[in-house]
Design a protein around this motif. Structure first.
Motif, PDB file in Angstrom:
ATOM      1  N   TRP A  96      36.302  34.079  43.600  1.00  0.00           N
ATOM      2  CA  TRP A  96      35.336  35.397  43.951  1.00  0.00           C
ATOM      3  C   TRP A  96      36.300  35.943  42.688  1.00  0.00           C
ATOM      4  CZ3 TRP A  96      30.932  36.866  43.405  1.00  0.00           C
ATOM      5  CH2 TRP A  96      30.340  38.394  43.508  1.00  0.00           C
ATOM      6  N   GLU A  97      37.394  36.642  43.009  1.00  0.00           N
ATOM      7  CA  GLU A  97      37.726  37.262  41.757  1.00  0.00           C
ATOM      8  C   GLU A  97      37.665  36.612  40.117  1.00  0.00           C
ATOM      9  OE1 GLU A  97      38.471  40.510  41.697  1.00  0.00           O
ATOM     10  OE2 GLU A  97      38.239  40.926  44.107  1.00  0.00           O
ATOM     11  N   ASP A  98      38.512  35.019  40.460  1.00  0.00           N
ATOM     12  CA  ASP A  98      37.901  34.082  39.372  1.00  0.00           C
ATOM     13  C   ASP A  98      37.111  34.719  38.622  1.00  0.00           C
ATOM     14  OD1 ASP A  98      40.815  33.932  39.210  1.00  0.00           O
ATOM     15  OD2 ASP A  98      40.091  31.821  39.984  1.00  0.00           O
ATOM     16  N   TYR A  99      36.092  34.131  40.042  1.00  0.00           N
ATOM     17  CA  TYR A  99      34.465  33.822  39.056  1.00  0.00           C
ATOM     18  C   TYR A  99      34.376  35.794  38.088  1.00  0.00           C
ATOM     19  CZ  TYR A  99      29.388  33.325  39.472  1.00  0.00           C
ATOM     20  OH  TYR A  99      27.819  33.265  39.479  1.00  0.00           O
ATOM     21  N   VAL A 100      34.466  36.393  39.289  1.00  0.00           N
ATOM     22  CA  VAL A 100      33.600  37.824  38.150  1.00  0.00           C
ATOM     23  C   VAL A 100      34.112  37.850  37.418  1.00  0.00           C
ATOM     24  CG1 VAL A 100      32.092  38.538  40.425  1.00  0.00           C
ATOM     25  CG2 VAL A 100      34.506  39.447  40.326  1.00  0.00           C
ATOM     26  N   ALA A 101      35.003  37.318  37.106  1.00  0.00           N
ATOM     27  CA  ALA A 101      36.150  38.127  35.495  1.00  0.00           C
ATOM     28  C   ALA A 101      35.738  37.965  34.508  1.00  0.00           C
ATOM     29  CB  ALA A 101      37.588  37.413  36.236  1.00  0.00           C
ATOM     30  N   ARG A 102      34.385  36.749  34.477  1.00  0.00           N
ATOM     31  CA  ARG A 102      33.957  36.699  32.960  1.00  0.00           C
ATOM     32  C   ARG A 102      33.692  37.742  32.895  1.00  0.00           C
ATOM     33  NH1 ARG A 102      28.588  33.195  33.746  1.00  0.00           N
ATOM     34  NH2 ARG A 102      28.263  33.271  35.860  1.00  0.00           N
ATOM     35  N   PHE A 103      32.827  38.855  33.638  1.00  0.00           N
ATOM     36  CA  PHE A 103      32.030  39.846  33.445  1.00  0.00           C
ATOM     37  C   PHE A 103      32.404  40.709  32.925  1.00  0.00           C
ATOM     38  CE2 PHE A 103      30.082  37.285  36.296  1.00  0.00           C
ATOM     39  CZ  PHE A 103      28.477  36.258  35.848  1.00  0.00           C
ATOM     40  N   GLN A 104      33.625  41.126  33.739  1.00  0.00           N
ATOM     41  CA  GLN A 104      35.155  42.058  33.468  1.00  0.00           C
ATOM     42  C   GLN A 104      35.564  42.321  32.144  1.00  0.00           C
ATOM     43  OE1 GLN A 104      36.072  41.689  37.498  1.00  0.00           O
ATOM     44  NE2 GLN A 104      34.732  42.629  38.905  1.00  0.00           N
ATOM     45  N   GLN A 105      35.889  43.441  31.846  1.00  0.00           N
ATOM     46  CA  GLN A 105      37.045  43.839  31.202  1.00  0.00           C
ATOM     47  C   GLN A 105      38.517  43.806  32.312  1.00  0.00           C
ATOM     48  OE1 GLN A 105      36.685  47.513  28.734  1.00  0.00           O
ATOM     49  NE2 GLN A 105      34.367  46.787  28.026  1.00  0.00           N
ATOM     50  N   CYS A 106      39.224  42.923  32.278  1.00  0.00           N
ATOM     51  CA  CYS A 106      40.117  42.181  32.659  1.00  0.00           C
ATOM     52  C   CYS A 106      41.190  41.655  32.162  1.00  0.00           C
ATOM     53  CB  CYS A 106      39.885  42.473  34.307  1.00  0.00           C
ATOM     54  SG  CYS A 106      39.486  40.910  34.873  1.00  0.00           S
ATOM     55  N   ALA A 107      42.139  41.664  32.177  1.00  0.00           N
ATOM     56  CA  ALA A 107      43.015  40.207  31.521  1.00  0.00           C
ATOM     57  C   ALA A 107      42.519  38.781  33.168  1.00  0.00           C
ATOM     58  CB  ALA A 107      44.809  40.266  32.491  1.00  0.00           C
ATOM     59  N   GLU A 108      42.947  37.574  32.968  1.00  0.00           N
ATOM     60  CA  GLU A 108      42.043  36.594  33.108  1.00  0.00           C
ATOM     61  C   GLU A 108      43.334  36.599  34.377  1.00  0.00           C
ATOM     62  OE1 GLU A 108      42.426  31.885  32.262  1.00  0.00           O
ATOM     63  OE2 GLU A 108      42.761  32.626  31.072  1.00  0.00           O
ATOM     64  N   HIS A 109      42.666  36.060  36.033  1.00  0.00           N
ATOM     65  CA  HIS A 109      43.391  35.851  37.141  1.00  0.00           C
ATOM     66  C   HIS A 109      43.486  37.304  37.772  1.00  0.00           C
ATOM     67  CE1 HIS A 109      42.506  31.644  36.395  1.00  0.00           C
ATOM     68  NE2 HIS A 109      43.276  31.024  35.555  1.00  0.00           N
ATOM     69  N   ALA A 110      43.128  37.958  37.406  1.00  0.00           N
ATOM     70  CA  ALA A 110      43.832  39.341  38.142  1.00  0.00           C
ATOM     71  C   ALA A 110      43.454  39.453  39.330  1.00  0.00           C
ATOM     72  CB  ALA A 110      42.833  40.850  36.580  1.00  0.00           C
ATOM     73  N   SER A 111      43.987  40.521  39.811  1.00  0.00           N
ATOM     74  CA  SER A 111      44.054  40.553  41.283  1.00  0.00           C
ATOM     75  C   SER A 111      42.499  41.923  41.177  1.00  0.00           C
ATOM     76  CB  SER A 111      45.172  40.863  41.945  1.00  0.00           C
ATOM     77  OG  SER A 111      45.337  42.365  41.924  1.00  0.00           O
ATOM     78  N   SER A 112      41.964  42.043  42.223  1.00  0.00           N
ATOM     79  CA  SER A 112      40.927  43.233  42.568  1.00  0.00           C
ATOM     80  C   SER A 112      41.890  44.675  42.455  1.00  0.00           C
ATOM     81  CB  SER A 112      40.037  42.881  43.958  1.00  0.00           C
ATOM     82  OG  SER A 112      39.751  44.457  44.156  1.00  0.00           O
ATOM     83  N   GLY A 113      42.872  44.579  42.471  1.00  0.00           N
ATOM     84  CA  GLY A 113      43.815  45.513  42.683  1.00  0.00           C
ATOM     85  C   GLY A 113      43.781  46.273  40.818  1.00  0.00           C
ATOM     86  N   GLU A 114      44.298  44.641  39.713  1.00  0.00           N
ATOM     87  CA  GLU A 114      44.592  45.270  38.803  1.00  0.00           C
ATOM     88  C   GLU A 114      43.654  45.822  38.186  1.00  0.00           C
ATOM     89  OE1 GLU A 114      48.383  41.998  38.447  1.00  0.00           O
ATOM     90  OE2 GLU A 114      46.690  41.410  38.714  1.00  0.00           O
TER      91      GLU A 114
END
Length: 127
Positions: A96-114
């Motif tokens: 799920w975290e990897d899937y939603v990362a494509r929508f979010q301004q974050c580093a690839e494979h970032a954890s929810s806490g990051e």
């Protein structure tokens, strides 16, 4: 937009609240897709079950443009770090975290806490 407010669930015992922020990529198509995957019909059941399994009573996400605010209600004795460490190990959570990362301004494979940044309460109606 709701101008009448939102009802708040009442819980049997004392609770505490956590507030976090995250920015989505500023792309309207991605934002609409992000809204869809968080709808009641499309949310992954394993993710919702995991959130409850670690002791979270309620979780809400509010949106304005591409900015999100998440409100998490927990029992008063809830330990955030312990719960988030456990949540990360539950079924489909990493997927799920990897899937939603494509929508979010974050580093690839970032954890929810990051991704989600904890907010500091700076005001309340003091007694």
């Amino acid at each position: 937009m709701e101008t009448q407010g939102y009802e708040v669930r009442k819980f049997a015992g004392p609770t505490k609240r956590y507030c976090q922020i995250l920015n989505l990529k500023d792309d309207q198509d991605l934002i609409e897709a992000y809204r869809r995957i968080h709808s009641q019909e499309n949310a992954w059941p394993e993710i919702r079950a995991g959130i409850r399994e670690v002791g979270i009573l309620e979780m809400e996400i509010y949106i304005s443009g591409n900015q999100l605010c998440m409100i998490v209600e927990t029992p008063a004795d809830f330990d955030w770090e312990t719960a988030m460490s456990r949540l990360a190990t539950l079924p489909r959570q990493a997927e799920w975290e990897d899937y939603v990362a494509r929508f979010q301004q974050c580093a690839e494979h970032a954890s929810s806490g990051e991704k989600w940044k904890m907010m500091e309460r700076m005001f309340y109606l003091y007694e």
